[in-house]
Design an enzyme around this catalytic site. Structure first.
Site, short mmCIF file in Angstrom:
data_model
loop_
_atom_site.label_atom_id
_atom_site.label_comp_id
_atom_site.label_asym_id
_atom_site.label_seq_id
_atom_site.Cartn_x
_atom_site.Cartn_y
_atom_site.Cartn_z
N LYS A 42 -13.90 -5.66 -0.82
CA LYS A 42 -14.77 -5.92 -1.70
C LYS A 42 -14.19 -6.52 -3.24
O LYS A 42 -14.67 -7.16 -4.14
CB LYS A 42 -15.12 -4.23 -1.72
CG LYS A 42 -15.39 -3.63 -0.93
CD LYS A 42 -15.67 -2.35 -1.51
CE LYS A 42 -15.74 -1.30 -0.36
NZ LYS A 42 -14.60 0.11 0.01
N LYS A 70 -6.61 -9.73 3.72
CA LYS A 70 -7.76 -9.01 4.21
C LYS A 70 -9.08 -9.25 3.77
O LYS A 70 -8.72 -9.08 2.60
CB LYS A 70 -7.61 -7.56 4.14
CG LYS A 70 -8.04 -6.51 4.40
CD LYS A 70 -7.47 -5.09 4.15
CE LYS A 70 -8.31 -4.17 2.92
NZ LYS A 70 -8.19 -2.86 3.18
N LYS A 92 -1.97 -3.32 -3.67
CA LYS A 92 -2.49 -2.75 -4.31
C LYS A 92 -2.47 -3.20 -5.87
O LYS A 92 -3.21 -3.64 -6.91
CB LYS A 92 -3.93 -2.20 -3.79
CG LYS A 92 -4.81 -2.04 -2.94
CD LYS A 92 -5.59 -0.54 -2.78
CE LYS A 92 -6.64 -1.60 -1.75
NZ LYS A 92 -8.15 -0.17 -1.61
#
Ligand code: AQP
Length: 340
Positions: free
Chosen positions: A203, A200, A116
């Site tokens: 969102k 993956k 991230k």
């Protein structure tokens, strides 16, 4: 008063955007399946969401939308406790204690932070780095025994287990925190992006075509599946060949996740064909299964007072359990608590 007779489950979803079928198959669908067998706490993890930038107004709407999605997917607020994380302050308070238990080396090994934060990790929030400590607090504050999560959260759950063991050892309180077990659907594990089967489904992916949202209308679902990446081959005959084709494997996982049909059976049905029939059947299934959820979410979002009531009720129930654990933790750690 919460009845604590069953094993306890805690899990949560971030209100960080529209929920997608990865969140549904990896998490929410399992929540629904577990609610009668466990004492369930399902939170909307708004404290986690702000580890990356959120627009405050959108965050409030997204929080209600996750509550609506839980209920629309089949979680019964009378049976399960639904609440937003920031409304129960014991999560953040226990997280501070856990910050002091967890070792830096443990956090440095967390791959989600690396994924991230990306190349710009100096600019990432320190909250993103200590995210797994807050997740451990979410779980341990309810002394949860089981945690249904997608495969992407497995490493964080292993860390929670290490934290629970270290706390129990450091403060000489054997078995104070149970060592929680992950519940990961091995057939689903991780739903990948429709555009890149090595990433993956997420969102925050910039491309809308990477995911199917639970709020997507039927025509959008059909279009997204039509455009989903496949391969320049026909459907292979053997699972071992499918496993080499990430995108095909992912579409089969989605098909199997929504229907419960074993992947092997699907391969038997579509082997040797090009992907158009398969995609058309998959769109039909997704439309059929998602449509009722979409319309229920929309209906619930028209009734914000009802959703706020559910959250208030959940907060009261969660707070009762969480405060008791926090008081015991403060005592074990050596903090003076004036009874008022
Ligand atoms: N692609 C996925 N496949 C299977 N499970 C998934 N989950 C998320 N994505 C997938 C599971 O959904 C639960 C809630 O996840 P989250 O919203 O708390 O955070 P996340 O894992 O970071 O989800 P996203 O969609 O990738 O959100 P952003 O982009 O905001 O970070 C978890 O149990 C997770 O395992």
């Amino acid at each position: 008063m919460i009845e604590m007779k069953k094993n306890t489950v805690l899990s949560g979803v971030q209100p960080s955007g529209d929920l997608h079928i990865g969140n549904y198959l990896g998490a929410i669908k399992n929540f629904v399946d577990m609610q009668n067998d466990y004492n369930c706490f399902f939170c909307i993890v708004d404290l986690h969401a702000i580890t990356v930038k959120q627009d405050p107004k959108i965050l409030k709407t997204n929080t209600l939308e996750v509550a609506a999605t839980y209920i629309a997917s089949g979680i019964d607020p009378k049976t399960s406790t639904i609440f937003n994380q920031s409304s129960v302050s014991a999560h953040a308070e226990l997280a501070w204690i856990i910050n002091c238990v967890t070792r830096m080396g443990w956090l440095n090994r967390m791959t989600q932070f690396k994924d991230k934060a990306g190349a710009d990790k100096e600019n990432a929030s320190s909250g993103l780095f200590t995210y797994p400590n807050l997740m451990a607090a979410d779980i341990l504050i309810y002394k949860a025994t089981h945690v249904p999560v997608g495969n992407d959260q497995k490493q964080h759950l292993e860390l929670t287990r290490d934290i629970a063991q270290k706390f129990n050892r450091d403060f000489k309180c054997e078995n104070f925190f149970p060592i929680p077990e992950p519940i990961i659907d091995k057939n689903i594990s991780r739903i990948m992006s429709l555009k890149d089967g090595s990433q993956k489904m997420s969102k925050s992916d910039l491309s809308e075509y990477s995911r199917i949202n639970l709020l997507d209308e039927s025509d959008i679902i059909i279009k997204k599946i039509r455009k989903a990446k496949t391969a320049d081959t026909l459907m292979p005959e053997k699972i071992k060949d499918i496993l080499k084709l990430n995108e095909i494997n992912n579409l089969l996982n989605i098909y199997s996740g929504f229907t419960g049909i074993e992947k092997q059976m699907l391969v038997e049905k579509y082997k040797g064909q090009n992907f158009s029939n398969f995609k058309s059947d998959l769109s039909d299934i997704l439309v059929e299964q998602i449509k009722p959820i979409t319309s229920e979410i929309k209906k619930l979002m028209q009734n914000k007072d009802y959703l706020l009531e559910i959250l208030q009720d959940g907060q009261n129930k969660a707070n009762e359990v969480a405060q008791k654990t926090l008081n015991d933790v403060y005592d074990l750690v050596g903090f003076i608590r004036n009874e008022t």
